[in-house]
Design a protein around this motif. Structure first.
Motif, PDB file in Angstrom:
ATOM      1  N   HIS A 289       4.139   0.154   0.548  1.00  0.00           N
ATOM      2  CA  HIS A 289       3.305  -0.997   0.919  1.00  0.00           C
ATOM      3  C   HIS A 289       1.836  -0.595   0.864  1.00  0.00           C
ATOM      4  O   HIS A 289       1.405   0.292   1.616  1.00  0.00           O
ATOM      5  CB  HIS A 289       3.651  -1.484   2.318  1.00  0.00           C
ATOM      6  CG  HIS A 289       5.056  -1.976   2.470  1.00  0.00           C
ATOM      7  ND1 HIS A 289       6.121  -1.134   2.644  1.00  0.00           N
ATOM      8  CD2 HIS A 289       5.565  -3.237   2.453  1.00  0.00           C
ATOM      9  CE1 HIS A 289       7.234  -1.840   2.735  1.00  0.00           C
ATOM     10  NE2 HIS A 289       6.925  -3.122   2.618  1.00  0.00           N
ATOM     11  N   GLU A 290       1.068  -1.246   0.006  1.00  0.00           N
ATOM     12  CA  GLU A 290      -0.350  -0.935  -0.137  1.00  0.00           C
ATOM     13  C   GLU A 290      -1.261  -2.110   0.224  1.00  0.00           C
ATOM     14  O   GLU A 290      -2.475  -1.967   0.266  1.00  0.00           O
ATOM     15  CB  GLU A 290      -0.642  -0.482  -1.572  1.00  0.00           C
ATOM     16  CG  GLU A 290      -0.856  -1.591  -2.590  1.00  0.00           C
ATOM     17  CD  GLU A 290       0.399  -2.322  -3.037  1.00  0.00           C
ATOM     18  OE1 GLU A 290       0.324  -3.073  -4.023  1.00  0.00           O
ATOM     19  OE2 GLU A 290       1.461  -2.156  -2.410  1.00  0.00           O
ATOM     20  N   LYS A 291      -0.661  -3.273   0.496  1.00  0.00           N
ATOM     21  CA  LYS A 291      -1.467  -4.473   0.739  1.00  0.00           C
ATOM     22  C   LYS A 291      -1.455  -4.916   2.194  1.00  0.00           C
ATOM     23  O   LYS A 291      -2.497  -5.259   2.751  1.00  0.00           O
ATOM     24  CB  LYS A 291      -0.961  -5.612  -0.160  1.00  0.00           C
ATOM     25  CG  LYS A 291      -1.115  -5.326  -1.645  1.00  0.00           C
ATOM     26  CD  LYS A 291      -0.524  -6.435  -2.499  1.00  0.00           C
ATOM     27  CE  LYS A 291      -0.661  -6.106  -3.989  1.00  0.00           C
ATOM     28  NZ  LYS A 291      -0.059  -7.142  -4.851  1.00  0.00           N
ATOM     29  N   ASN A 292      -0.301  -4.926   2.817  1.00  0.00           N
ATOM     30  CA  ASN A 292      -0.186  -5.353   4.204  1.00  0.00           C
ATOM     31  C   ASN A 292      -0.281  -4.156   5.138  1.00  0.00           C
ATOM     32  O   ASN A 292      -0.010  -3.024   4.742  1.00  0.00           O
ATOM     33  CB  ASN A 292       1.145  -6.075   4.420  1.00  0.00           C
ATOM     34  CG  ASN A 292       1.170  -6.882   5.707  1.00  0.00           C
ATOM     35  OD1 ASN A 292       0.139  -7.087   6.342  1.00  0.00           O
ATOM     36  ND2 ASN A 292       2.348  -7.332   6.099  1.00  0.00           N
ATOM     37  N   GLY A 293      -0.671  -4.411   6.381  1.00  0.00           N
ATOM     38  CA  GLY A 293      -0.690  -3.356   7.381  1.00  0.00           C
ATOM     39  C   GLY A 293       0.668  -3.219   8.041  1.00  0.00           C
ATOM     40  O   GLY A 293       1.489  -4.143   8.000  1.00  0.00           O
ATOM     41  N   CYS A 294       0.905  -2.087   8.674  1.00  0.00           N
ATOM     42  CA  CYS A 294       2.172  -1.848   9.368  1.00  0.00           C
ATOM     43  C   CYS A 294       2.251  -2.647  10.657  1.00  0.00           C
ATOM     44  O   CYS A 294       3.340  -3.039  11.087  1.00  0.00           O
ATOM     45  CB  CYS A 294       2.311  -0.355   9.657  1.00  0.00           C
ATOM     46  SG  CYS A 294       3.618   0.098  10.808  1.00  0.00           S
TER      47      CYS A 294
ATOM     48  N   SER B  58     -10.978   7.972  -3.643  1.00  0.00           N
ATOM     49  CA  SER B  58      -9.789   8.685  -3.163  1.00  0.00           C
ATOM     50  C   SER B  58      -8.747   7.713  -2.627  1.00  0.00           C
ATOM     51  O   SER B  58      -7.561   7.799  -2.956  1.00  0.00           O
ATOM     52  CB  SER B  58     -10.177   9.683  -2.068  1.00  0.00           C
ATOM     53  OG  SER B  58     -11.088  10.643  -2.557  1.00  0.00           O
ATOM     54  N   LEU B  59      -9.201   6.760  -1.792  1.00  0.00           N
ATOM     55  CA  LEU B  59      -8.260   5.796  -1.225  1.00  0.00           C
ATOM     56  C   LEU B  59      -7.826   4.765  -2.265  1.00  0.00           C
ATOM     57  O   LEU B  59      -6.668   4.319  -2.261  1.00  0.00           O
ATOM     58  CB  LEU B  59      -8.880   5.097  -0.008  1.00  0.00           C
ATOM     59  CG  LEU B  59      -7.918   4.277   0.858  1.00  0.00           C
ATOM     60  CD1 LEU B  59      -6.764   5.135   1.365  1.00  0.00           C
ATOM     61  CD2 LEU B  59      -8.653   3.648   2.032  1.00  0.00           C
ATOM     62  N   MET B  60      -8.736   4.397  -3.167  1.00  0.00           N
ATOM     63  CA  MET B  60      -8.370   3.445  -4.220  1.00  0.00           C
ATOM     64  C   MET B  60      -7.282   4.020  -5.115  1.00  0.00           C
ATOM     65  O   MET B  60      -6.386   3.298  -5.564  1.00  0.00           O
ATOM     66  CB  MET B  60      -9.606   3.074  -5.044  1.00  0.00           C
ATOM     67  CG  MET B  60      -9.357   1.958  -6.053  1.00  0.00           C
ATOM     68  SD  MET B  60      -8.886   0.398  -5.264  1.00  0.00           S
ATOM     69  CE  MET B  60     -10.517  -0.298  -4.960  1.00  0.00           C
ATOM     70  N   ASP B  61      -7.341   5.320  -5.363  1.00  0.00           N
ATOM     71  CA  ASP B  61      -6.300   5.970  -6.158  1.00  0.00           C
ATOM     72  C   ASP B  61      -4.944   5.851  -5.469  1.00  0.00           C
ATOM     73  O   ASP B  61      -3.921   5.579  -6.111  1.00  0.00           O
ATOM     74  CB  ASP B  61      -6.661   7.445  -6.378  1.00  0.00           C
ATOM     75  CG  ASP B  61      -5.560   8.214  -7.081  1.00  0.00           C
ATOM     76  OD1 ASP B  61      -5.077   7.761  -8.133  1.00  0.00           O
ATOM     77  OD2 ASP B  61      -5.162   9.273  -6.569  1.00  0.00           O
ATOM     78  N   VAL B  62      -4.930   6.038  -4.155  1.00  0.00           N
ATOM     79  CA  VAL B  62      -3.680   5.918  -3.399  1.00  0.00           C
ATOM     80  C   VAL B  62      -3.182   4.475  -3.423  1.00  0.00           C
ATOM     81  O   VAL B  62      -1.972   4.226  -3.561  1.00  0.00           O
ATOM     82  CB  VAL B  62      -3.876   6.403  -1.950  1.00  0.00           C
ATOM     83  CG1 VAL B  62      -2.631   6.136  -1.106  1.00  0.00           C
ATOM     84  CG2 VAL B  62      -4.207   7.890  -1.921  1.00  0.00           C
ATOM     85  N   ILE B  63      -4.095   3.518  -3.295  1.00  0.00           N
ATOM     86  CA  ILE B  63      -3.706   2.102  -3.330  1.00  0.00           C
ATOM     87  C   ILE B  63      -3.111   1.740  -4.691  1.00  0.00           C
ATOM     88  O   ILE B  63      -2.038   1.125  -4.779  1.00  0.00           O
ATOM     89  CB  ILE B  63      -4.924   1.205  -3.020  1.00  0.00           C
ATOM     90  CG1 ILE B  63      -5.365   1.382  -1.565  1.00  0.00           C
ATOM     91  CG2 ILE B  63      -4.597  -0.269  -3.299  1.00  0.00           C
ATOM     92  CD1 ILE B  63      -6.696   0.744  -1.229  1.00  0.00           C
ATOM     93  N   ASN B  64      -3.790   2.130  -5.750  1.00  0.00           N
ATOM     94  CA  ASN B  64      -3.349   1.768  -7.100  1.00  0.00           C
ATOM     95  C   ASN B  64      -2.096   2.515  -7.534  1.00  0.00           C
ATOM     96  O   ASN B  64      -1.325   2.030  -8.365  1.00  0.00           O
ATOM     97  CB  ASN B  64      -4.478   2.030  -8.105  1.00  0.00           C
ATOM     98  CG  ASN B  64      -5.633   1.061  -7.951  1.00  0.00           C
ATOM     99  OD1 ASN B  64      -5.454  -0.050  -7.436  1.00  0.00           O
ATOM    100  ND2 ASN B  64      -6.821   1.471  -8.367  1.00  0.00           N
ATOM    101  N   ASN B  65      -1.899   3.709  -6.997  1.00  0.00           N
ATOM    102  CA  ASN B  65      -0.750   4.543  -7.389  1.00  0.00           C
ATOM    103  C   ASN B  65       0.092   4.892  -6.170  1.00  0.00           C
ATOM    104  O   ASN B  65       0.561   6.023  -6.035  1.00  0.00           O
ATOM    105  CB  ASN B  65      -1.255   5.822  -8.063  1.00  0.00           C
ATOM    106  CG  ASN B  65      -2.114   5.545  -9.287  1.00  0.00           C
ATOM    107  OD1 ASN B  65      -1.625   5.107 -10.322  1.00  0.00           O
ATOM    108  ND2 ASN B  65      -3.409   5.788  -9.163  1.00  0.00           N
TER     109      ASN B  65
END
Length: 343
Positions: A293-298, A278-285
């Motif tokens: 931003h999917e790589k760095n934290g806020c 579920s989270l990988m789908d959000v990261i990839n899409n």
């Protein structure tokens, strides 16, 4: 003719209202156990460095102040409780005061940094599985004082027991602390983790819990911390960490299937909550879901010393924890899985 139409309309209204009543009655409460994915502030009352009760945590929470949740707002336990129609906020059990209405609709026993590996909770000085079971027993006594023995037993048996374990065991204890000290291969370790998780769930079962929503671990190799340290400065996810995560999840999912109908879990229901895919789908899409931003934290990292201005654009709020929007995004399907699996 008019009277007939009104009668039909009234019957349909009664039918749908009764269906809704049955649905709400089937899940009277949510009780959360495990780690920071579902901890709503229990660590505030512990002597540990694992705390989320300071700014900028809680930036987008209702009260605009830190609550002990590891994120910018609500965490997964809150979002699931709302999705199930129970309530919007799940209080921490160790709060100084819990209203009777909250006792009847559920609390969180979880502790950020906790795990089922006996080493994990000791390492981070947080609530172990045994500590959480002890608190669960105390909760049952308080609940019985509010609603009586018979109704308390019914509430516990029909509550959704949301369990999140394994993230800190793999991401901290095995990856950083162990460093081969116990001479366990990743495959041996993940098998042991499933066994430890089963024991924890059996302890909850022995105290009346019956409906278990067991969360797999998130893609630990894609956390901002993992990318920064092991993945080439945010370019790649850490392949090894994700491989171990997937191996654990596969074994956990298989284990859950075998627990259904087993003699030591008679009358229990289980559903696997697929946090990883579920989270990988959000990261990839991520752009599809409104993230930039999917790589760095806020916040709360060397690469984000000054918090970002809009956490809703980030999949991760800090070095390891999803943002509230990320939780809400993945919860849409996962709540339906829980309803279907445990209803």
């Amino acid at each position: 003719m008019f009277r007939k139409k009104m009668l039909v309309l009234a019957l349909f209204s009664i039918y749908f209202l009764s269906i809704e009543a049955v649905r709400n009655e089937s899940f009277p409460a949510l009780l959360a156990f495990g780690d920071s994915m579902v901890d709503t502030g229990n660590n505030n009352y512990l002597l540990t460095l694992m705390k989320g009760n300071y700014w900028p945590y809680g930036w987008n929470f209702d009260s605009k102040i830190p609550t002990g949740r590891f994120g910018n707002g609500r965490v997964f336990s809150d979002v699931v409780a709302e999705g199930l129609g129970i309530k919007r906020i799940v209080p921490a059990y160790r709060k100084l005061y819990i209203a009777p209405s909250d006792l009847k609709t559920g609390v969180s026993f979880a502790s950020g940094g906790a795990g089922v590996d006996p080493v994990t909770s000791k390492l981070l000085r947080v609530l172990s599985p045994a500590d959480q079971v002890k608190d669960f027993k105390g909760y049952k006594r308080k609940l019985k004082g509010v609603v009586g023995r018979s109704k308390a037993k019914k509430i516990v048996a029909n509550s959704v027991i949301l369990v999140s374990e394994g993230n800190n065991d793999i991401g901290i204890t095995y990856a950083i602390h162990d460093a081969g000290m116990r001479l366990m291969t990743p495959k041996v370790y993940t098998s042991k983790l499933v066994g430890w998780n089963k024991k924890f769930i059996k302890d909850l079962y022995d105290h009346g819990a019956r409906k278990f929503a067991v969360m797999g671990v998130i893609p630990l190799g894609c956390l901002p911390m993992s990318r920064l340290i092991f993945g080439g400065f945010f370019v790649w996810c850490n392949f090894l960490a994700n491989t171990i995560s997937e191996d654990y999840n596969k074994k956990l999912k298989s284990g859950i299937k075998s627990w259904r109908g087993a003699s030591d879990f008679r009358g229990a229901r289980f559903v696997y909550v697929d946090m990883y895919n579920s989270l990988m789908d959000v990261i990839n899409n991520h752009r599809k879901y409104g993230f930039t931003h999917e790589k760095n934290g806020c916040c709360c990292m060397l690469t984000a010393i000054v918090p970002c201005s809009n956490p809703d654009k980030y999949v991760f709020y800090d070095f390891a924890h999803p943002s509230e929007k990320a939780y809400k995004t993945i919860a849409k399907k996962l709540v339906e899985d829980i309803k279907t699996g445990l209803a």
